[in-house]
Design an enzyme around this catalytic site. Structure first.
Site: not given
Ligand code: NAP
Length: 246
Positions: A132, A145
């Site tokens: 990120s 974070y």
């Molecule tokens: P999201 O829609 O909330 O997805 C997060 C995913 O991670 C969900 O599928 C959740 O699945 C899974 N997860 C969380 N804890 C877990 C665990 N203990 N074991 C297995 N799965 C787990 O958010 P997203 O934006 O797609 O996030 C994906 C990645 O991108 C993350 O690493 C986040 O930090 C990164 N990111 C996001 C952004 C942004 O602005 N959205 C920006 C930069 C980076 P379950 O709850 O079903 O387990």
């Protein structure tokens, strides 16, 4: 289509992970999906024609059980993770930081450690970590974070050094603001607070990030894309965004 390569995507039940499943599948990978919300995970896998197994990356036994379903692998996308709260250090709770550490950092390590021998054995392995811009720049309330994503950056770079001479590429994808369930999770289900994060601008979609993952993954085996930083046009830095008035 014959699937010659196998990809594992963690956190595949929503957002960037789910988008990676469908984009990698469209690019010819057979995708094995993992997450905790099994019903949603199954739906994602069914749509893409992949496999789904329950996975909690915060639980070592769950990681081992999941990886037993993965005899061959070429690509590991460490995507599971996210943020909890926007507390300053003065108000931080052990529980939130521990949970973030378990999913973003320890989970990434566990998955990588377990699958690295098989990635190497494939002769053309690849680890793609979802970092990120919060792993590049800090902000008030972001310390927890920030620590996790600075950690992801450090692990990614160290891993690349450790794997020098082995047939495993290592990439970090570094997104800015992406509209997913990320902010809803961060603000513990508060949808209106989550919506404010994206108000007045066009954020990235999960598919935009998946495009970066697929591009890095489909370069020739001798090409290591070290990192891709990708932000919305309306975002200059972690704290500086251009928003339409109102
Ligand atoms: P999201 O829609 O909330 O997805 C997060 C995913 O991670 C969900 O599928 C959740 O699945 C899974 N997860 C969380 N804890 C877990 C665990 N203990 N074991 C297995 N799965 C787990 O958010 P997203 O934006 O797609 O996030 C994906 C990645 O991108 C993350 O690493 C986040 O930090 C990164 N990111 C996001 C952004 C942004 O602005 N959205 C920006 C930069 C980076 P379950 O709850 O079903 O387990």
């Amino acid at each position: 289509m014959t699937h010659s390569k196998v990809a594992v995507v963690t956190g595949a039940s929503s957002g960037i992970g789910a988008a990676c499943v469908s984009a990698l599948s469209a690019a010819g990978f057979h995708v094995v999906c993992g997450a905790r919300r099994v019903e949603r995970l199954n739906q994602v896998a069914r749509t893409a024609g992949g496999d789904a197994w329950p996975l909690d990356v915060a639980d070592a036994a769950s990681v081992r059980a999941f990886c037993e379903h993965v005899p061959n692998i070429n690509l590991l996308v460490n995507n599971a993770g996210g943020a909890l709260g926007l507390d300053r250090v003065s108000d931080a709770t052990d529980e939130d930081w521990q949970q973030m550490f378990d999913s973003n950092v320890l989970g990434l390590m566990r998955m990588t450690r377990e699958l690295l021998p098989r990635l190497e054995q494939s002769g053309d392995g690849h680890v793609i970590n979802i970092g990120s811009i919060a792993g590049r720049e800090v902000y008030a309330g972001g310390s927890g974070y920030n620590a996790m994503k600075f950690g992801v950056r450090a692990i990614t770079r160290a891993l690349r050094v450790e794997l020098l001479g082995k047939p495993v590429r290592v990439t970090e994808i570094v997104p800015g603001m992406v509209e997913t369930e990320f902010s809803e999770v961060r603000f513990r289900g508060d949808k209106s607070r989550a919506a404010q994060v994206y108000a007045g601008l066009t954020p990235l979609t999960a598919g935009d990030v998946a495009d970066c993952v697929v591009w890095a993954a489909t370069r020739p085996a001798h090409v290591n894309v070290d990192e891709i930083v990708v932000k919305p046009l309306a975002q200059a830095s972690v704290t500086l965004a251009h928003r339409a008035p109102g």
